[in-house]
Design an enzyme around this catalytic site. Structure first.
Site, PDB file in Angstrom:
ATOM      1  N   GLU A  44       3.398  -4.348  12.495  1.00 52.94           N
ATOM      2  CA  GLU A  44       2.339  -3.358  12.313  1.00 52.94           C
ATOM      3  C   GLU A  44       1.289  -4.023  11.441  1.00 52.94           C
ATOM      4  O   GLU A  44       1.536  -4.296  10.265  1.00 52.94           O
ATOM      5  CB  GLU A  44       2.939  -2.099  11.671  1.00 52.94           C
TER       6      GLU A  44
ATOM      7  N   GLU B 121       6.796   2.112  15.339  1.00 51.93           N
ATOM      8  CA  GLU B 121       7.593   2.664  14.248  1.00 51.93           C
ATOM      9  C   GLU B 121       7.566   4.183  14.417  1.00 51.93           C
ATOM     10  O   GLU B 121       6.760   4.719  15.162  1.00 51.93           O
ATOM     11  CB  GLU B 121       6.966   2.303  12.900  1.00 51.93           C
TER      12      GLU B 121
ATOM     13  N   ASN C  36       0.813  -1.231   0.000  1.00 46.72           N
ATOM     14  CA  ASN C  36       0.000   0.000   0.000  1.00 46.72           C
ATOM     15  C   ASN C  36       0.845   1.281   0.000  1.00 46.72           C
ATOM     16  O   ASN C  36       0.490   2.259  -0.626  1.00 46.72           O
ATOM     17  CB  ASN C  36      -1.001   0.000   1.152  1.00 46.72           C
TER      18      ASN C  36
ATOM     19  N   GLY D  25       1.816  -5.653   7.546  1.00 44.46           N
ATOM     20  CA  GLY D  25       0.916  -6.410   6.682  1.00 44.46           C
ATOM     21  C   GLY D  25      -0.248  -6.948   7.468  1.00 44.46           C
ATOM     22  O   GLY D  25      -0.698  -6.332   8.448  1.00 44.46           O
ATOM     23  N   SER D  26      -0.729  -8.140   7.078  1.00 49.21           N
ATOM     24  CA  SER D  26      -1.944  -8.687   7.681  1.00 49.21           C
ATOM     25  C   SER D  26      -1.651  -9.379   9.007  1.00 49.21           C
ATOM     26  O   SER D  26      -0.523  -9.821   9.267  1.00 49.21           O
ATOM     27  CB  SER D  26      -2.577  -9.692   6.719  1.00 49.21           C
TER      28      SER D  26
ATOM     29  N   CYS E 250      -3.566   1.377   6.536  1.00 48.21           N
ATOM     30  CA  CYS E 250      -3.814   0.641   7.780  1.00 48.21           C
ATOM     31  C   CYS E 250      -4.484   1.519   8.838  1.00 48.21           C
ATOM     32  O   CYS E 250      -5.227   1.033   9.676  1.00 48.21           O
ATOM     33  CB  CYS E 250      -2.505   0.077   8.319  1.00 48.21           C
TER      34      CYS E 250
HETATM   35  P1  NAD Z   1       0.338 -10.035   3.653  1.00 51.95           P
HETATM   36  O1  NAD Z   1       0.415  -9.661   5.079  1.00 51.95           O
HETATM   37  O2  NAD Z   1       0.228 -11.486   3.352  1.00 51.95           O
HETATM   38  O3  NAD Z   1       1.607  -9.476   2.852  1.00 51.95           O
HETATM   39  C1  NAD Z   1       2.462  -8.463   3.324  1.00 51.95           C
HETATM   40  C2  NAD Z   1       3.905  -8.849   3.021  1.00 51.95           C
HETATM   41  O4  NAD Z   1       4.219 -10.074   3.667  1.00 51.95           O
HETATM   42  C3  NAD Z   1       4.207  -9.071   1.541  1.00 51.95           C
HETATM   43  O5  NAD Z   1       5.529  -8.626   1.283  1.00 51.95           O
HETATM   44  C4  NAD Z   1       4.140 -10.590   1.418  1.00 51.95           C
HETATM   45  O6  NAD Z   1       4.851 -11.101   0.309  1.00 51.95           O
HETATM   46  C5  NAD Z   1       4.772 -11.009   2.733  1.00 51.95           C
HETATM   47  N1  NAD Z   1       4.427 -12.361   3.199  1.00 51.95           N
HETATM   48  C6  NAD Z   1       3.292 -13.059   2.945  1.00 51.95           C
HETATM   49  N2  NAD Z   1       3.331 -14.252   3.567  1.00 51.95           N
HETATM   50  C7  NAD Z   1       4.521 -14.325   4.229  1.00 51.95           C
HETATM   51  C8  NAD Z   1       5.135 -15.296   5.073  1.00 51.95           C
HETATM   52  N3  NAD Z   1       4.534 -16.438   5.364  1.00 51.95           N
HETATM   53  N4  NAD Z   1       6.341 -15.028   5.598  1.00 51.95           N
HETATM   54  C9  NAD Z   1       6.948 -13.847   5.335  1.00 51.95           C
HETATM   55  N5  NAD Z   1       6.433 -12.896   4.537  1.00 51.95           N
HETATM   56  C10 NAD Z   1       5.215 -13.122   3.999  1.00 51.95           C
HETATM   57  O7  NAD Z   1      -0.859  -9.217   3.013  1.00 51.95           O
HETATM   58  P2  NAD Z   1      -1.649  -9.478   1.639  1.00 51.95           P
HETATM   59  O8  NAD Z   1      -2.027 -10.914   1.480  1.00 51.95           O
HETATM   60  O9  NAD Z   1      -0.882  -8.845   0.555  1.00 51.95           O
HETATM   61  O10 NAD Z   1      -2.979  -8.615   1.930  1.00 51.95           O
HETATM   62  C11 NAD Z   1      -3.988  -9.202   2.731  1.00 51.95           C
HETATM   63  C12 NAD Z   1      -4.572  -8.199   3.689  1.00 51.95           C
HETATM   64  O11 NAD Z   1      -3.558  -7.727   4.566  1.00 51.95           O
HETATM   65  C13 NAD Z   1      -5.127  -6.909   3.071  1.00 51.95           C
HETATM   66  O12 NAD Z   1      -6.395  -7.069   2.546  1.00 51.95           O
HETATM   67  C14 NAD Z   1      -5.104  -5.997   4.250  1.00 51.95           C
HETATM   68  O13 NAD Z   1      -6.234  -6.204   5.051  1.00 51.95           O
HETATM   69  C15 NAD Z   1      -3.873  -6.445   5.023  1.00 51.95           C
HETATM   70  N6  NAD Z   1      -2.720  -5.525   4.775  1.00 51.95           N
HETATM   71  C16 NAD Z   1      -2.375  -4.686   5.765  1.00 51.95           C
HETATM   72  C17 NAD Z   1      -1.357  -3.778   5.558  1.00 51.95           C
HETATM   73  C18 NAD Z   1      -0.944  -2.806   6.628  1.00 51.95           C
HETATM   74  O14 NAD Z   1      -0.456  -1.732   6.307  1.00 51.95           O
HETATM   75  N7  NAD Z   1      -1.079  -3.156   7.889  1.00 51.95           N
HETATM   76  C19 NAD Z   1      -0.699  -3.732   4.337  1.00 51.95           C
HETATM   77  C20 NAD Z   1      -1.046  -4.646   3.343  1.00 51.95           C
HETATM   78  C21 NAD Z   1      -2.065  -5.543   3.582  1.00 51.95           C
END
Ligand code: NAD
Length: 492
Positions: free
Chosen positions: A255, A462, A157, A233-234, A289
């Protein structure tokens, strides 16, 4: 707005030790333009061998980077900030094409990125320990030391901005980093790493490995030779990372997003509040987020406020990021489908779709800004992070009910209070379960202010000086200066 002419390569390699390196897997994945759905380049997929290479390169670089004088370290980090500042237009154009966001938002992200390097550069020579008074026969002091190799996993994002948010404090504290950006949006990160080298950062201090979570992220977070992990991320992925980190007892900073309540009381100025709420949920197409995705509004002003927000949003321009619209496309086809699924769930749950609710009938990943009223807080659209342009409006009767609804979520990242009653604002700020509380505004965080979540929204902070706690560990040094030896027992 005049844009630089950016040309993209056919494919992008990994960036390890200052060199572009093809991946050992010989695999690549497409990058798509969210405004059209067309594939315009490919990024490398790093496998376990590449992760090993990046981590061992960062380890070697750490042994010298930690010994660079703090003054010089600060200067190099400052120069990185200058380089990013001078490349703002180029970086913003890359981000706009790769992520889909409006060009103004991309410019703002990059201003934030150089600001992180500028802000933290001044801290490099002020990371002081303490002298501890333990008596006349011992000298005792603390040292604040870098952890070593920091693994950083970033989402799609705010890719460039979040690279800077984690890398700048890690570097000033004397760590080296291996960054894995999200596969949907890796290009600004690769360009930023190159700028770090051009600014004079020693080769190997910043390394980029691209790929998916499974191919690249997982081997990185389970690698035995990383010393700390920063992830955005998630929640599900954050939990998985914590489990891997437990095996190697590696500290994590997480985060993990939010389901953030904006509470509006009858004494709030309605026009100003409506403007704030609209931008708090629809900025970056809701892929933020800290967005205000739950609007809690007092029943006496519910209809007035919702009318005002609706009339603002109805005028929004939706279009490709490069045209600088109010709302751009979502970042990927997969995410567009996820957001549309949530809109369908909201309708099934009995919420009223007052505005929007559909994909746009054009190529690319566009979803209309959507407002649901008649939302109950136990509905999935009020509890789960949609991460898109969808506002859920919930009515409340009094302050007590508002607080109870606001806190009734597993998340706790941000929360907002709109009121002219200062005592109510202070009272609620204290009892809201959120790491960041805004009063009469939204997005009140700056480079200097700590940012992070309560509950499932994360661990650690952060931004601001507090972020340095994720990159420094404390060592206590005790020196016996007595003539005869003081010989204290453990536990004394
Ligand atoms: P995700 O959390 O799976 O991905 C975020 C990052 O983590 C990416 O770089 C991804 O390649 C990496 N990743 C994924 N699985 C991993 C693992 N097992 N080990 C290490 N790294 C890993 O998020 P997503 O599937 O791209 O999006 C899903 C949901 O996550 C979105 O709909 C949203 O609700 C949420 N999200 C939150 C934020 C935030 O700023 N907090 C940002 C992106 C997505």
């Amino acid at each position: 707005m005049v844009q630089p002419d950016i040309s993209f390569k056919e494919r992008y390699f990994l960036f390890i030790g200052g060199e572009q390196m093809p991946p050992s897997t010989d695999e690549y994945i497409s990058s798509y333009d969210p405004a059209t759905g067309d594939s315009f380049t490919e990024i490398a997929v790093a496998g376990s061998r590449d992760v090993d290479e990046a981590v061992s390169t960062a380890r070697t670089a750490f042994e010298s980077w930690r010994n660079v004088s703090p003054e010089k370290r600060g200067r190099i980090v400052h120069r990185i900030g200058r380089k990013i500042r001078d490349s703002t237009d180029e970086l913003a154009a890359i981000e706009c094409k790769d992520q889909g966001k409006s060009i103004s938002q991309a410019q703002s992200d990059m201003r934030g990125a150089w600001r992180y390097f500028e802000y933290y550069s001044g801290v490099a020579d002020k990371l002081e320990g303490q002298s501890v008074p333990v008596g006349s026969d011992q000298v005792d002091f603390t040292l604040r030391e870098p952890y070593g190799v920091s693994a950083q996993i970033t989402p799609w994002n705010f890719p460039g901005n979040l690279f800077a948010r984690g890398v700048a404090p890690a570097l000033v504290a004397g760590n080296t980093v291996v960054v894995k950006p999200a596969p949907q949006t890796a290009l600004s990160t690769l360009r930023l790493a190159k700028l770090c080298s051009e600014a004079g950062l020693p080769e190997g201090a910043v390394n980029i490995i691209t790929g998916t979570g499974e191919s690249t992220g997982q081997p990185l977070v389970s690698h035995p030779d990383i010393d700390t992990i920063t992830f955005t991320g998630s929640v599900t992925t954050g939990q998985s990372i914590m489990k891997h980190a437990a095996d190697t007892v590696t500290p994590v900073t997480l985060e993990l997003g939010g389901k953030n309540p904006a509470m509006v009381f009858p004494d709030a100025p309605l026009d100003r509040t409506a403007e704030s709420i609209a931008s708090a949920i629809f900025t970056n197409a809701g892929q933020v987020c800290s967005a205000a995705d739950r609007l809690l509004v007092h029943e006496d002003i519910h209809d007035q406020l919702v009318d005002r927000i609706t009339s603002i949003v109805a005028e929004y321009e939706i279009g490709p990021g490069i045209e600088d619209p109010d709302v751009g496309p979502l970042a990927s086809a997969e995410h567009k489908n996820r957001v549309l699924e949530y809109i369908a769930i909201g309708k099934e749950e009995g919420a009223t779709p007052l505005l929007g609710g559909n994909a746009l009938d054009r190529p690319g990943y566009f979803v209309e800004p959507t407002i649901f009223t008649d939302v109950q807080n136990d509905m999935r659209i009020a509890q789960e992070e949609i991460f898109g342009p969808v506002l859920s409006v919930i009515s409340f009767r009094d302050e007590e009910e508002a607080l109870s609804i606001a806190n009734d979520t597993t998340y706790g990242l941000t929360a907002g209070i709109f009121t002219n009653d200062i005592t109510r604002a202070h009272r609620l700020a204290r009892y809201l379960e959120a790491g960041n509380v805004y009063v009469n505004k939204w997005f009140g965080d700056t480079t200097q202010t700590p940012f992070g979540g309560y509950k499932h929204s994360g661990i650690g902070r952060e931004k601001g000086l507090e972020a340095l706690d994720s990159y420094l560990q404390t060592k206590n040094v005790a020196i016996d200066i007595s003539e005869e030896g003081s010989g204290t027992l453990p536990g004394a």
